[in-house]
Design an enzyme around this catalytic site. Structure first.
Site, PDB file in Angstrom:
ATOM      1  N   LYS A 199     -15.840   2.110   0.409  1.00  0.00           N
ATOM      2  CA  LYS A 199     -16.548   1.887  -0.851  1.00  0.00           C
ATOM      3  C   LYS A 199     -16.822   0.401  -1.055  1.00  0.00           C
ATOM      4  O   LYS A 199     -15.917  -0.383  -1.313  1.00  0.00           O
ATOM      5  CB  LYS A 199     -15.760   2.394  -2.063  1.00  0.00           C
ATOM      6  CG  LYS A 199     -16.664   2.423  -3.313  1.00  0.00           C
ATOM      7  CD  LYS A 199     -15.932   2.407  -4.610  1.00  0.00           C
ATOM      8  CE  LYS A 199     -15.562   1.039  -5.109  1.00  0.00           C
ATOM      9  NZ  LYS A 199     -16.670   0.196  -5.576  1.00  0.00           N
ATOM     10  N   GLU A 273      -4.991  -6.896   0.039  1.00  0.00           N
ATOM     11  CA  GLU A 273      -5.322  -8.314   0.163  1.00  0.00           C
ATOM     12  C   GLU A 273      -5.858  -8.731  -1.184  1.00  0.00           C
ATOM     13  O   GLU A 273      -6.968  -8.352  -1.561  1.00  0.00           O
ATOM     14  CB  GLU A 273      -6.344  -8.495   1.292  1.00  0.00           C
ATOM     15  CG  GLU A 273      -6.311  -9.893   1.881  1.00  0.00           C
ATOM     16  CD  GLU A 273      -7.260 -10.823   1.179  1.00  0.00           C
ATOM     17  OE1 GLU A 273      -6.848 -11.414   0.154  1.00  0.00           O
ATOM     18  OE2 GLU A 273      -8.398 -10.953   1.622  1.00  0.00           O
ATOM     19  N   CYS A 307     -10.899 -15.541  -2.246  1.00  0.00           N
ATOM     20  CA  CYS A 307      -9.520 -15.321  -2.683  1.00  0.00           C
ATOM     21  C   CYS A 307      -8.596 -16.411  -2.162  1.00  0.00           C
ATOM     22  O   CYS A 307      -7.602 -16.737  -2.787  1.00  0.00           O
ATOM     23  CB  CYS A 307      -9.031 -13.959  -2.228  1.00  0.00           C
ATOM     24  SG  CYS A 307      -9.408 -13.635  -0.512  1.00  0.00           S
ATOM     25  N   GLU A 404      -6.387 -17.074 -11.266  1.00  0.00           N
ATOM     26  CA  GLU A 404      -7.478 -17.168 -10.304  1.00  0.00           C
ATOM     27  C   GLU A 404      -8.803 -17.192 -11.067  1.00  0.00           C
ATOM     28  O   GLU A 404      -9.108 -16.277 -11.827  1.00  0.00           O
ATOM     29  CB  GLU A 404      -7.433 -15.956  -9.370  1.00  0.00           C
ATOM     30  CG  GLU A 404      -8.411 -16.054  -8.238  1.00  0.00           C
ATOM     31  CD  GLU A 404      -8.294 -14.890  -7.262  1.00  0.00           C
ATOM     32  OE1 GLU A 404      -8.103 -13.740  -7.720  1.00  0.00           O
ATOM     33  OE2 GLU A 404      -8.400 -15.122  -6.048  1.00  0.00           O
TER      34      GLU A 404
END
Lengths: 497, 294
Positions: A199, A273, A307, A404
């Site tokens: 997906k 992850e 990331c 983040e």
């Protein structure tokens, strides 16, 4: 020296006064956009059971590029069944050598069509063509090529074990490197002998869909890879489906935790992850010009939608001022704008939602007392944009030092001793990556050992390779992608060899 | 007691935290019976606070133990084997009584526990080469991946195999440099505490292994939700508690090894009872890049 810096400082913004670049847009005419897209289930493009679809746009122009199907629970079920059937009937019966040849074919086809995929990636995701052309595409092809070679050599990868595939893998990937993440997920899964339901992220479905067509052209057996487009609900239905043997997710820590909860108690194999807040640590003996390039690449690569971005600059106090000055001068030369322009350094923010999030965190940074500086560049009037931004006077407790941001925003903190650098570097719940800049080898090795992060770049940053395991410590997730370690995530290693 | 006969000195079974043997802070105990149902001794019924103290001790011990050389850790594990061997008879008695097996089977079990420490001791300075790699990246970079310990690991010891099962799960966790908090078998906790006495005299730094006795249903929750625990070995956990433990573990993305079903026979088998991949389950892989020639 100081004088020299001054003079260069004055000269840097000169491009705004006439030394600008002429537009150099990449042609898009060889990318034939399809008006609407179905779901790839069992080798066929089908309409979603609900008939629902959504529009996908170019974040640089807000122009609608295509209509994309929204997969629901029924479609998820159909795709998982198709993957199961392909697994039992075809894929698990093929020899590793034959699987390898399919993967080599895919790698070659991607190389042949690299330009088309790169342009489409840039159109749909907003990243500079320079990056999709020189990073995303070559790496995606390399991932298939590397893993192809493993398919018939698995017995050599895990001493004392007889590796076996797991079955059906559910893979949910993010929007920051749409095709590359698909390659990171598909290549090891297929090499190990699994079938897949993939997906892609809702804002960047187009290259994954085109990859589906490429897989068909490569005559990959039907149902070995199924592609479902949709948003969070589609992903949740997929990872929670009982017919799935393995789940792999790349995305936010928040969603990663939700997936771990969904799978709790099932014993199903999971790799995550997730987010990061990497420290990029610069010591006073570092080659400063190189370090500045590394810092720029660390945080402004792909608009900071990375990331493992070096979003916290930890700089030794003695060089903080000159380094930040150099950094600002360099930032002023970054070209922000049309991602299809071959000179563009920073493209569009991937979506309005992401832009809102960046703006919110930047506002929080200012409210908490940090000082923002933005590169003085002009932004296009349409689309989603954010100026390269650097915060100084940042405290460890500030949200911009803990959360983040996933945008072109750098937080600068200082340290005096290596111990302090390590302590600050490790002072987040994340542990994905870190950078160290120093001329001293023993210090590099010390820092590399002491930072709790899955990838450490010494005197470089944001390097990736299919042979080099990538993944996080702590709340940045578990499991690795790339190398022998990445392969393990897609194999049952319980049987002795 | 008949005249001239000596009154024996009974042992108080306590917890093992930070290298010391405290009672549970809760002051509670529970009666442990032997395999025949005969009351044997009181064990500490550890509490949530004991879990927190144990995690703190484990975290404190982490830098020293993970920073020790692999050679050193190997020797310490080997020393554990030496100490266990020296107290063989005591363990044979305890295992026979706790598990209701013959002295012959108990002896076999204790011998295997000793051998298992020796086997894992040898892995200390091998695992980096077996589980690490040098990576041929397509560019001018020196690139390698090394395994590092995950950090603080919560270990739920197997319920039935009170000594050998525990040793078989504990050794692979600590050999790489992790520190841990162990929840001992609820019904058969006494050999575990006696093992802690061995650990305490084996050059193993205090806090590397912390051992709690008590009720799993009470201790696993706080351990699974503790934010300073990085991973869980639920190998010995009852399946009924598994889902709840993993739900709690997601809060800080703990690595979770699910329950395993091994019989007493299985633990005695080298093919099933020892595995270098159990070491790998509690390793993080760190990849380091450095430019060549720049």
């Amino acid at each position: 020296m100081a004088e020299q810096l001054e003079r260069r400082g004055e000269r840097a913004p000169a491009r705004f006064g006439g030394l600008d670049y002429a537009p150099a847009p990449e042609a898009t005419d060889h990318v034939k956009l399809r008006a609407d897209h179905g779901l790839l289930i069992g080798g066929r493009w089908v309409e979603p059971a609900s008939g629902k679809s959504f529009k996908t746009i170019s974040p640089a122009t807000e122009e609608v590029l295509a209509e994309v199907a929204e997969a629901g629970e029924e479609d998820v079920d159909a795709a998982v069944r198709a993957a199961r059937s392909a697994y039992t009937r075809v894929w698990s019966k093929l020899s590793g050598a034959e699987r390898a040849k399919y993967l080599y074919r895919i790698a070659r086809a991607l190389q042949e069509r690299a330009r088309e995929f790169a342009v489409l990636e840039t159109m749909n995701g907003g990243k500079p063509i320079k990056e999709s052309r020189d990073v995303d595409l070559p790496l995606a092809a390399a991932h298939f090529f590397y893993h192809a070679g493993w398919a018939d050599k698995l017995d050599y990868a895990f001493p004392g074990r007889r590796p076996a595939p797991l079955g059906v893998a559910a893979q949910v990937i993010p929007w920051n490197f749409p095709l590359l993440m698909a390659a990171w997920k598909l290549a090891p899964a297929l090499a190990a002998g699994n079938t897949v339901v993939l997906k892609p992220a809702e804002t960047t479905s187009l290259t994954a869909l085109r990859l589906g067509e490429l897989l068909q052209e490569a005559e990959l057996p039907e149902g070995v890879v199924n592609i479902l487009t949709g948003a969070g609900a589609t992903g949740a239905a997929l990872v929670g489906h009982d017919g799935v043997d393995k789940v792999a997710f790349t995305g936010s820590t928040e969603v990663g935790k939700a997936i771990q909860r969904t799978l709790a108690g099932s014993g199903r194999k999971l790799t995550l992850e997730l987010g990061g807040k990497a420290a990029n640590i610069v010591f006073e003996d570092a080659p400063l010009d190189q370090a500045v390039e590394g810092i720029i690449n660390g945080i402004y690569f792909n608009q900071g939608h990375v990331c493992c971005a070096g979003s916290r600059l930890l700089v030794q106090e003695s060089i903080a001022e000159p380094l930040v000055d150099k950094l600002k001068r360099r930032m002023a030369t970054l070209r922000v704008g049309d991602p299809l322009d071959k000179n563009t350094d920073i493209g569009a923010i991937n979506s309005r939602a992401q832009l809102d999030k960046i703006q919110e965190l930047v506002a929080a940074g200012e409210a908490e007392g940090a000082e923002a500086w933005q590169a003085p560049c002009e932004l296009p009037s349409r689309g989603f944009w954010f100026r390269p931004t650097v915060f100084t006077h940042v405290a460890q407790s500030h949200r911009i030092a803990q959360e983040e941001i996933f945008g072109p925003v750098l937080s600068v903190l200082t340290f005096r001793t290596p111990d302090e650098a390590v302590e600050k570097a490790n002072n987040t719940p994340y542990g994905l990556s870190a950078g160290v800049w120093t001329d001293k080898g023993s210090r590099i090795l010390e820092l590399a050992t002491r930072v709790r992060a899955g990838v450490v770049w010494a005197n470089t940053f944001n390097r990736f390779d299919p042979t080099a395991p990538f993944g996080g410590y702590k709340e940045s997730g578990f499991g690795r992608e790339g190398g022998r370690h990445g392969l393990a995530a897609y194999l049952d290693l319980s049987e002795g060899g | 007691m008949a005249e001239g006969e000596r009154l024996d000195v009974r042992k108080t079974y306590k917890l093992y935290i930070g290298g010391k043997f405290p009672r549970t802070e809760s002051g509670r105990s529970y009666l442990v019976s032997d395999a025949k149902g005969k009351p044997w001794a009181n064990a500490c019924r550890g509490s949530r606070k004991d879990v927190r103290d144990a995690v703190q001790a484990a975290r404190k011990a982490a830098p020293g133990w993970s920073g020790a050389t692999a050679y050193n850790r190997g020797q310490v594990l080997y020393r554990v084997a030496e100490m266990l061997e020296g107290r063989r008879e005591q363990f044979v008695d305890e295992v026979a009584r706790a598990e209701g097996v013959t002295r012959r089977v108990a002896a076999e079990t204790v011998d295997k526990a000793v051998d298992r420490w020796v086997w894992y001791a040898g892995w200390a300075d091998k695992l980096t080469q077996v589980f690490g790699s040098a990576n041929p990246v397509a560019g001018p970079y020196f690139n390698f991946s090394v395994p590092e310990p995950t950090g603080v690991v919560g270990v739920v010891a197997p319920a039935a195999s009170s000594l050998l099962g525990l040793v078989s799960r504990l050794a692979p966790v600590i050999v790489s440099g992790n520190t841990c908090v162990v929840v001992a078998s609820e019904t058969r906790p006494l050999p575990a505490i006696t093992l802690a006495e061995v650990l305490a005299t084996s050059d193993l730094p205090g806090g590397v292994v912390n051992l709690l006795t008590g009720f799993a249903a009470e201790l696993v929750g706080p351990l699974a939700s503790h934010l300073d625990v990085n991973a869980l070995d639920l190998g010995g956990l009852d399946l009924a508690l598994y889902r709840e433990a993993e739900l709690a573990a997601a809060e800080n993305v703990k690595r979770v090894v699910p329950p395993v079903k091994l019989s007493a026979r299985d633990w005695l088998s080298d093919a099933k009872g020892q595995d270098p991949y159990w070491i790998a389950a509690f390793l993080e892989i760190k990849t380091v890049w450095h430019p060549i020639g720049v």
